[in-house]
Design a protein around this motif. Structure first.
Motif, mmCIF file in Angstrom:
data_model
loop_
_atom_site.group_PDB
_atom_site.id
_atom_site.type_symbol
_atom_site.label_atom_id
_atom_site.label_comp_id
_atom_site.label_asym_id
_atom_site.label_seq_id
_atom_site.Cartn_x
_atom_site.Cartn_y
_atom_site.Cartn_z
ATOM 1 N N ASN A 440 0.813 -1.213 0.000
ATOM 2 C CA ASN A 440 0.000 0.000 0.000
ATOM 3 C C ASN A 440 0.846 1.262 0.000
ATOM 4 N N GLU A 441 2.039 1.192 0.538
ATOM 5 C CA GLU A 441 2.969 2.317 0.409
ATOM 6 C C GLU A 441 3.338 2.516 -1.055
ATOM 7 N N MET A 442 3.538 1.421 -1.776
ATOM 8 C CA MET A 442 3.822 1.509 -3.206
ATOM 9 C C MET A 442 2.662 2.139 -3.959
ATOM 10 N N VAL A 443 1.440 1.714 -3.625
ATOM 11 C CA VAL A 443 0.260 2.284 -4.274
ATOM 12 C C VAL A 443 0.166 3.780 -4.000
ATOM 13 N N ALA A 444 0.398 4.183 -2.752
ATOM 14 C CA ALA A 444 0.323 5.597 -2.390
ATOM 15 C C ALA A 444 1.375 6.418 -3.137
ATOM 16 N N ARG A 445 2.583 5.874 -3.260
ATOM 17 C CA ARG A 445 3.629 6.602 -4.011
ATOM 18 C C ARG A 445 3.233 6.742 -5.476
ATOM 19 N N SER A 446 2.660 5.685 -6.037
ATOM 20 C CA SER A 446 2.252 5.725 -7.439
ATOM 21 C C SER A 446 1.099 6.697 -7.669
ATOM 22 N N TRP A 472 -6.843 2.080 -9.011
ATOM 23 C CA TRP A 472 -5.502 1.608 -9.312
ATOM 24 C C TRP A 472 -4.768 2.757 -10.002
ATOM 25 N N PRO A 473 -3.551 3.100 -9.559
ATOM 26 C CA PRO A 473 -2.938 4.361 -9.974
ATOM 27 C C PRO A 473 -2.155 4.347 -11.280
ATOM 28 N N THR A 474 -2.132 3.231 -11.983
ATOM 29 C CA THR A 474 -1.327 3.206 -13.211
ATOM 30 C C THR A 474 -1.960 2.237 -14.211
ATOM 31 N N PHE A 475 -1.167 1.728 -15.151
ATOM 32 C CA PHE A 475 -1.678 0.854 -16.205
ATOM 33 C C PHE A 475 -2.238 -0.442 -15.617
#
Length: 506
Positions: A440-446, A472-475
């Motif tokens: 979830n830290e990765m998701v927040a950064r993205s 979802w923050p990207t492709f």
């Protein structure tokens, strides 16, 4: 001595795209016996969102070829954007072709699901009895439960009031004074359908959405012939639509400046249909395209321009017996007389009701566990809730393409997890808290820098703290890669031989 409740390997909540897709993939993985899995469906038919949302004009805003299961393409769509009756019929057809109805228990509304660690199972109380299951899969999507507005006096209204997801088809709107509260995806579809019937239609708009021209058309007989007789042509069409939709992420998440092109198209759509400067100003958004869901319609703006329609942007302060009361910036109140109120106020997305019904071994609900910060690992598993999977979970929503793609990725991940446990002789899994936190830290950064957090709007994508727990923050291909294989190193895995022997003895 009371009989033990029926026990299943997997219990699935809901029979929309998520629940149905999960069931099909379980059967393909070898779970074919009716005792292997059960679908608990509160209604009397499959279909989920596309069963419930039967309001006039209901249709998908994702092209038809992409809004379907990859394993069950539909060569008979009538239009490039499929209407609700066709999607509902498609879901029922797929369920029938794969023999899913015999696994469904209709009228079984899930009231609670408790994890029982001693028995290594979920005990699920429904409106029609109890079942137990080793694994629990929630297919109750984010659009399952309508959200009702918290407006003073709403219970005192003496006319007819209903939510768009619970459309009253027996209520004739001809000549009525109709109030529509909300301007989201549902409202822009049903407003043009009811405007010609209403005597007066008052649309209460809190925020003007971006509405793009919808390139919808009939699918020709020649195209239909190709899709039926040369299936690869539909597969090519599907892939081309997919990659075209993926390109939207370049503006939404990578370089929001590219959205100025979209905004010019949106303003041109307004100018094409609305000539009155005051109305044009009301319906022109003041935030970046994509910050809230971008909508598509060819008839919404023309409907608003009709003489029997008023667009009201003042805030609603009260609902009375036969009216809606608004207050403008100067404090002046206006009473709008109406006899029908239609709520286009969306759904419980960041606070899903099913989370209030799922409890861990300490008796704490998933809703309390989450608080306002809804999180999961790969949007699918949750620390503290063993043997549970949630489809269309946190940060798996989309603002640009087909949700079915994400659901299928989660289903694949869930099936791979179950296969791994079977191969290894294990029967319990729980994601490690640190794995969930890191993910979830990765998701927040993205999410940083995307239009969903920098676009200048207050959307249902965001929780109370302003964090995007929905999208979802990207492709989407990135998510598909992350869920392609089960990753046992991120889980605590075990075998509970005591519980297994107890069940065998029972």
């Amino acid at each position: 001595m009371t009989d033990a409740p029926p026990h299943f390997r997997v219990a699935i909540i809901g029979s929309g795209f998520a629940g149905l897709g999960m069931a099909v993939r379980l059967k393909q993985a070898g779970l074919r016996d009716p005792r292997d899995f059960v679908i608990l469906e509160r209604a009397d038919d499959v279909g989920g969102t596309w069963r419930d949302n039967s309001y006039p004009g209901a249709a998908c805003d994702v092209p038809s070829h992409l809004y379907s299961f990859s394993f069950a393409l539909n060569p008979t769509w009538s239009r490039t954007f499929s209407p609700q009756p066709e999607i509902f019929a498609y879901i029922k057809r797929v369920a029938g072709e794969y023999g899913i109805p015999k696994h469904v228990r209709y009228g079984h509304d899930v009231l609670s699901a408790h994890w029982e660690p001693a028995e290594n199972r979920w005990r699920i109380e429904t409106s029609r009895g109890t079942v137990t299951a080793q694994f629990l899969v929630s297919g109750a999507g984010p659009l399952a439960d309508p959200a009702l507005p918290d407006i003073k006096g709403i219970d005192t209204f003496e006319g007819r009031m209903f939510h768009s997801a619970q459309w009253d088809h027996g209520h004739d709107l001809t000549g009525r004074r109709v109030a529509v509260i909300g301007t989201g995806a549902s409202a822009i579809q049903f407003v043009p359908q009811i405007q010609p019937k209403a005597g007066r239609l008052t649309l209460f708009q809190r925020t003007a959405p971006w509405v793009m021209f919808r390139h919808d058309r009939d699918i020709t007989k020649a195209e239909g012939w190709l899709y039926r007789n040369i299936p690869i042509t539909q597969q090519i069409a599907r892939k081309s639509i997919y990659w075209g939709r993926e390109s939207y992420i370049l503006g939404f998440a990578k370089n929001p400046k590219l959205l100025s092109i979209v905004e010019r198209l949106g303003r041109a759509n307004i100018a094409r249909s609305i000539k009155d400067p005051e109305l044009r100003a009301k319906v022109t958004p003041d935030f970046r395209a994509g910050c809230k869901r971008v909508l598509m319609s060819n008839d919404y703006y023309p409907a608003l321009a009709q003489p029997n329609v008023d667009v009201v942007t003042d805030g609603i302060v009260e609902i009375r017996a036969n009216s809606v009361v608004t207050r403008d910036a100067s404090g002046r109140e206006t009473e709008h007389e109406v006899d029908t109120i239609i709520l286009g106020t969306g759904f419980h997305v960041t606070d899903p009701p099913v989370a209030h019904r799922v409890f861990n071994s300490q008796g704490r609900s998933l809703a309390d566990h989450w608080g306002t910060d809804v999180q999961a690992f790969r949007g699918t598993t949750i620390a503290g809730f063993p043997n549970a999977f949630i489809l269309a979970g946190p940060n798996t929503g989309l603002g640009h393409t087909s949700q079915v793609f994400m659901i299928e990725a989660q289903i694949r991940y869930t099936v791979e997890a179950l296969k791994y446990l079977c191969r290894q002789g294990l029967d319990r899994l729980e994601v490690r808290p640190q794995a969930q936190h890191s993910y979830n830290e990765m998701v927040a950064r993205s999410m940083e820098g995307t239009v969903w957090v920098t676009g200048g709007c207050d959307s249902w994508y965001l929780n109370e703290e302003g964090r995007n727990t929905t999208l979802w923050p990207t492709f989407t291909w990135n998510f598909a890669l992350r869920t392609r294989w089960f990753d046992p190193h991120n889980y605590d895995l075990r075998v509970d031989r005591g519980a297994r022997r107890a069940r065998a003895a029972a």
